[in-house]
Design a protein around this motif. Structure first.
Motif, PDB file in Angstrom:
ATOM      1  N   PRO A 323      94.098 -36.495  22.010  1.00  0.00           N
ATOM      2  CA  PRO A 323      94.076 -35.508  20.930  1.00  0.00           C
ATOM      3  C   PRO A 323      93.147 -34.327  21.201  1.00  0.00           C
ATOM      4  O   PRO A 323      92.144 -34.469  21.900  1.00  0.00           O
ATOM      5  CB  PRO A 323      93.570 -36.315  19.731  1.00  0.00           C
ATOM      6  N   ASN A 324      93.525 -33.198  20.596  1.00  0.00           N
ATOM      7  CA  ASN A 324      92.689 -32.003  20.675  1.00  0.00           C
ATOM      8  C   ASN A 324      91.623 -32.086  19.577  1.00  0.00           C
ATOM      9  O   ASN A 324      91.955 -32.249  18.404  1.00  0.00           O
ATOM     10  CB  ASN A 324      93.569 -30.763  20.467  1.00  0.00           C
ATOM     11  N   VAL A 325      90.359 -31.989  19.984  1.00  0.00           N
ATOM     12  CA  VAL A 325      89.250 -32.052  19.009  1.00  0.00           C
ATOM     13  C   VAL A 325      88.397 -30.792  19.114  1.00  0.00           C
ATOM     14  O   VAL A 325      87.236 -30.779  18.700  1.00  0.00           O
ATOM     15  CB  VAL A 325      88.367 -33.314  19.224  1.00  0.00           C
ATOM     16  N   GLU A 326      88.991 -29.746  19.661  1.00  0.00           N
ATOM     17  CA  GLU A 326      88.266 -28.514  19.956  1.00  0.00           C
ATOM     18  C   GLU A 326      87.437 -28.016  18.767  1.00  0.00           C
ATOM     19  O   GLU A 326      86.296 -27.589  18.932  1.00  0.00           O
ATOM     20  CB  GLU A 326      89.308 -27.464  20.331  1.00  0.00           C
ATOM     21  N   ARG A 327      88.029 -28.086  17.580  1.00  0.00           N
ATOM     22  CA  ARG A 327      87.332 -27.487  16.435  1.00  0.00           C
ATOM     23  C   ARG A 327      86.159 -28.327  15.951  1.00  0.00           C
ATOM     24  O   ARG A 327      85.412 -27.904  15.082  1.00  0.00           O
ATOM     25  CB  ARG A 327      88.313 -27.178  15.304  1.00  0.00           C
ATOM     26  N   PHE A 328      86.001 -29.523  16.524  1.00  0.00           N
ATOM     27  CA  PHE A 328      84.859 -30.366  16.135  1.00  0.00           C
ATOM     28  C   PHE A 328      83.744 -30.347  17.192  1.00  0.00           C
ATOM     29  O   PHE A 328      82.787 -31.093  17.080  1.00  0.00           O
ATOM     30  CB  PHE A 328      85.326 -31.813  15.930  1.00  0.00           C
ATOM     31  N   LEU A 329      83.902 -29.526  18.223  1.00  0.00           N
ATOM     32  CA  LEU A 329      82.934 -29.569  19.337  1.00  0.00           C
ATOM     33  C   LEU A 329      81.793 -28.577  19.129  1.00  0.00           C
ATOM     34  O   LEU A 329      81.989 -27.515  18.545  1.00  0.00           O
ATOM     35  CB  LEU A 329      83.634 -29.250  20.660  1.00  0.00           C
ATOM     36  N   GLY A 356      89.078 -32.814  33.647  1.00  0.00           N
ATOM     37  CA  GLY A 356      89.139 -31.381  33.975  1.00  0.00           C
ATOM     38  C   GLY A 356      89.512 -30.492  32.806  1.00  0.00           C
ATOM     39  O   GLY A 356      89.711 -29.291  32.986  1.00  0.00           O
ATOM     40  N   LEU A 357      89.630 -31.049  31.590  1.00  0.00           N
ATOM     41  CA  LEU A 357      90.103 -30.240  30.472  1.00  0.00           C
ATOM     42  C   LEU A 357      89.212 -30.422  29.241  1.00  0.00           C
ATOM     43  O   LEU A 357      89.194 -31.486  28.624  1.00  0.00           O
ATOM     44  CB  LEU A 357      91.549 -30.624  30.125  1.00  0.00           C
ATOM     45  N   GLU A 358      88.478 -29.378  28.880  1.00  0.00           N
ATOM     46  CA  GLU A 358      87.634 -29.400  27.691  1.00  0.00           C
ATOM     47  C   GLU A 358      88.495 -29.323  26.426  1.00  0.00           C
ATOM     48  O   GLU A 358      89.621 -28.827  26.473  1.00  0.00           O
ATOM     49  CB  GLU A 358      86.668 -28.207  27.715  1.00  0.00           C
ATOM     50  N   GLY A 359      87.919 -29.787  25.318  1.00  0.00           N
ATOM     51  CA  GLY A 359      88.587 -29.626  24.034  1.00  0.00           C
ATOM     52  C   GLY A 359      89.359 -30.859  23.596  1.00  0.00           C
ATOM     53  O   GLY A 359      89.885 -30.899  22.480  1.00  0.00           O
ATOM     54  N   TYR A 360      89.437 -31.853  24.471  1.00  0.00           N
ATOM     55  CA  TYR A 360      90.221 -33.052  24.170  1.00  0.00           C
ATOM     56  C   TYR A 360      89.372 -34.305  24.394  1.00  0.00           C
ATOM     57  O   TYR A 360      88.321 -34.253  25.051  1.00  0.00           O
ATOM     58  CB  TYR A 360      91.438 -33.147  25.102  1.00  0.00           C
ATOM     59  N   VAL A 361      89.868 -35.416  23.884  1.00  0.00           N
ATOM     60  CA  VAL A 361      89.270 -36.721  24.204  1.00  0.00           C
ATOM     61  C   VAL A 361      90.411 -37.706  24.489  1.00  0.00           C
ATOM     62  O   VAL A 361      91.526 -37.515  24.003  1.00  0.00           O
ATOM     63  CB  VAL A 361      88.410 -37.264  23.034  1.00  0.00           C
ATOM     64  N   ARG A 387      81.454 -31.029  10.645  1.00  0.00           N
ATOM     65  CA  ARG A 387      82.093 -29.835  10.091  1.00  0.00           C
ATOM     66  C   ARG A 387      82.935 -29.152  11.165  1.00  0.00           C
ATOM     67  O   ARG A 387      82.426 -28.762  12.208  1.00  0.00           O
ATOM     68  CB  ARG A 387      81.010 -28.884   9.609  1.00  0.00           C
ATOM     69  N   PRO A 388      84.255 -28.991  10.921  1.00  0.00           N
ATOM     70  CA  PRO A 388      85.054 -28.289  11.940  1.00  0.00           C
ATOM     71  C   PRO A 388      84.738 -26.812  11.982  1.00  0.00           C
ATOM     72  O   PRO A 388      84.433 -26.210  10.955  1.00  0.00           O
ATOM     73  CB  PRO A 388      86.495 -28.512  11.481  1.00  0.00           C
ATOM     74  N   THR A 389      84.768 -26.230  13.157  1.00  0.00           N
ATOM     75  CA  THR A 389      84.624 -24.790  13.293  1.00  0.00           C
ATOM     76  C   THR A 389      86.039 -24.202  13.204  1.00  0.00           C
ATOM     77  O   THR A 389      87.017 -24.947  13.233  1.00  0.00           O
ATOM     78  CB  THR A 389      84.021 -24.412  14.646  1.00  0.00           C
ATOM     79  N   ALA A 390      86.160 -22.876  13.106  1.00  0.00           N
ATOM     80  CA  ALA A 390      87.478 -22.256  13.031  1.00  0.00           C
ATOM     81  C   ALA A 390      88.277 -22.659  14.264  1.00  0.00           C
ATOM     82  O   ALA A 390      87.732 -22.736  15.360  1.00  0.00           O
ATOM     83  CB  ALA A 390      87.335 -20.754  12.977  1.00  0.00           C
ATOM     84  N   SER A 391      89.575 -22.965  14.059  1.00  0.00           N
ATOM     85  CA  SER A 391      90.398 -23.409  15.172  1.00  0.00           C
ATOM     86  C   SER A 391      90.475 -22.343  16.248  1.00  0.00           C
ATOM     87  O   SER A 391      90.630 -21.169  15.973  1.00  0.00           O
ATOM     88  CB  SER A 391      91.799 -23.750  14.697  1.00  0.00           C
ATOM     89  N   LYS A 392      90.340 -22.797  17.516  1.00  0.00           N
ATOM     90  CA  LYS A 392      90.429 -21.852  18.628  1.00  0.00           C
ATOM     91  C   LYS A 392      91.829 -21.843  19.207  1.00  0.00           C
ATOM     92  O   LYS A 392      92.098 -21.178  20.174  1.00  0.00           O
ATOM     93  CB  LYS A 392      89.432 -22.249  19.720  1.00  0.00           C
ATOM     94  N   ARG A 393      92.726 -22.691  18.672  1.00  0.00           N
ATOM     95  CA  ARG A 393      94.055 -22.793  19.297  1.00  0.00           C
ATOM     96  C   ARG A 393      95.012 -21.756  18.781  1.00  0.00           C
ATOM     97  O   ARG A 393      94.905 -21.327  17.655  1.00  0.00           O
ATOM     98  CB  ARG A 393      94.638 -24.173  19.048  1.00  0.00           C
TER      99      ARG A 393
END
Ligand code: PLP
Length: 393
Positions: A323-329, A356-361, A387-393
């Motif tokens: 899953p993409n967890v970018e907004r929680f990082l 090799g890919l940030e933003g996921y786990v 707290r989620p940050t604004a989505s970067k996707r």
């Protein structure tokens, strides 16, 4: 004593610190849910275990041929011919200690110093280090936002030094299974630029629903001539600890891998070869049962991830979700996310950065349904505390 430069910078494993911490917490009495697991939580099929015991009891546990016993090579040639629908002979099979051993052997026999090797992101943890060890240069190729191969970017990554392409379908860590068109696109790039292909098909047997994983060798004779298949017993037969696998490809490269391994390791383990051969000859009923169980778990994991508001590429194979967890990082990226999750909720998962890919786990579902449910419940608690940050996707 001085450690050679070749090995001095070689990391043991990016996830080792997390793993060590998870074990430390567990031994301190905390109830850790471990979703980092990279191996099936099933026993090897009975017929394989019995064959291993029988081989030991016979006393006939000696060195074998470097390329593996003739009978196992023959059984593998039959299995590859049937499953990939292309004829292989025993002289095109080399038995190795594991898929990883087959992979490293193939890379060492294919790579010249400075050769660039394309690997679509995210890629399995060992690829980049193995390519570097063999003297090559790993070239990660970005995928589409849903972690599918991006053929335009693959073509754009070609330079005069590009020599090889490393493919993995079903993919670890995403579970993505390449479509025929995607594979054909990658093969076309390889043909246009005269690249070899190493196709890591270790999860081929574990696909779900009507989805079937294809090998590049199924697309054309030309593709078959430039492809080395890597596969083995670890995932399909739940035989990780037996350490047994193989490479299949054109006879000269297979012969080179056997010569290389004859110097490095002598011959593959005789007991494990007997166990693997029994599995190939008897088609154990445990295998489809295991795959059906993984499919049930996959459905649960994807349903709950969606409820948590997380998107993940659909895993049609293997036993991972990504899953993409970018907004929680925060600034520490996916590694920091996993460290905090472990400390706060006793849930161990793997950061995307390891692939090799940030933003996921990566979450493994190679554990029983109740533990998966508990792990996902903890993930939910953690996300709602963060707290989620604004989505970067
Ligand atoms: N390739 C991939 C994509 C894997 O995930 C793994 C194991 O996790 C391997 C190869 C190695 O398999 P083996 O245990 O047979 O070395």
């Amino acid at each position: 004593m001085h450690v050679s430069r070749r090995v001095a910078d070689l990391p043991l494993s990016m996830t080792l610190a997390l793993d060590a911490r998870a074990k430390e917490l567990a031994s301190a009495g905390r109830d850790v849910v471990n979703m980092t697991i990279g191996e099936p939580d099933f026993s090897a099929p009975a017929v394989c275990r019995e064959a291993a015991v029988a081989r030991i009891s016979s006393g006939d546990v000696k060195y074998t041929q470097a390329a593996g016993t003739p009978s196992l090579r023959k059984a593998l040639a039959t299995q590859v011919s049937t499953t990939r629908e292309v004829q292989y002979t025993a002289s095109e099979i080399v038995v190795c200690h594991s898929a990883k051993h087959a992979l490293s052997g193939a890379l060492f026999c294919l790579i010249e110093p400075g050769d660039e090797v394309l690997m679509p992101l995210p890629y399995w943890v060992s690829y980049a280090d193995l390519v570097r060890l063999a003297g090559g240069v790993p070239v990660p190729v970005p995928s589409t936002p849903d972690c599918r191969p991006d053929l335009a970017r693959l073509a754009a990554a070609i330079t005069p030094r590009t020599r090889g392409l490393l493919l993995n379908s079903p993919c670890n860590p995403t579970g993505v299974v390449w479509t025929r068109d995607e594979l054909a696109g990658a093969v076309a790039v390889a043909e246009r630029h005269d690249l070899w292909i190493v196709s890591d098909e270790i999860y081929r047997r574990l696909t779900y629903g009507a989805v079937r994983a294809l090998s590049p060798v199924q697309l054309s004779d030309a593709a078959r001539r430039r492809t080395v298949i890597v596969d083995g017993a670890s995932k399909a037969y739940a035989m990780t600890g037996y350490r047994i696998g193989f490479a299949a490809g054109p006879a000269p490269i297979v012969d080179a891998i056997a010569r290389f391994h004859s110097q490095m390791t002598g011959s593959p383990n005789a007991v494990s070869q007997a166990a693997y051969e029994a599995g190939l000859l008897h088609d154990p009923p445990e295998i489809p049962k295991m795959a059906a169980e993984f499919e049930k778990r996959r459905d649960l994991v994807m349903r709950v991830l969606a409820q948590l508001g997380l998107t993940a590429p659909r895993p049609d194979g293997a036993f991972y979700a990504f899953p993409n967890v970018e907004r929680f990082l925060d600034a520490r990226g996916s590694m920091g996310f996993c460290q905090d999750l472990l400390e706060a909720q006793n849930l161990a998962i793997v950061p995307g950065s390891a692939f090799g890919l940030e933003g996921y786990v990566r979450l493994s579902y190679a554990l029983g349904l109740p533990r998966i449910e508990e792990g996902l419940r903890r993930l939910g608690l953690f996300l709602s505390s963060r707290r989620p940050t604004a989505s970067k996707r």
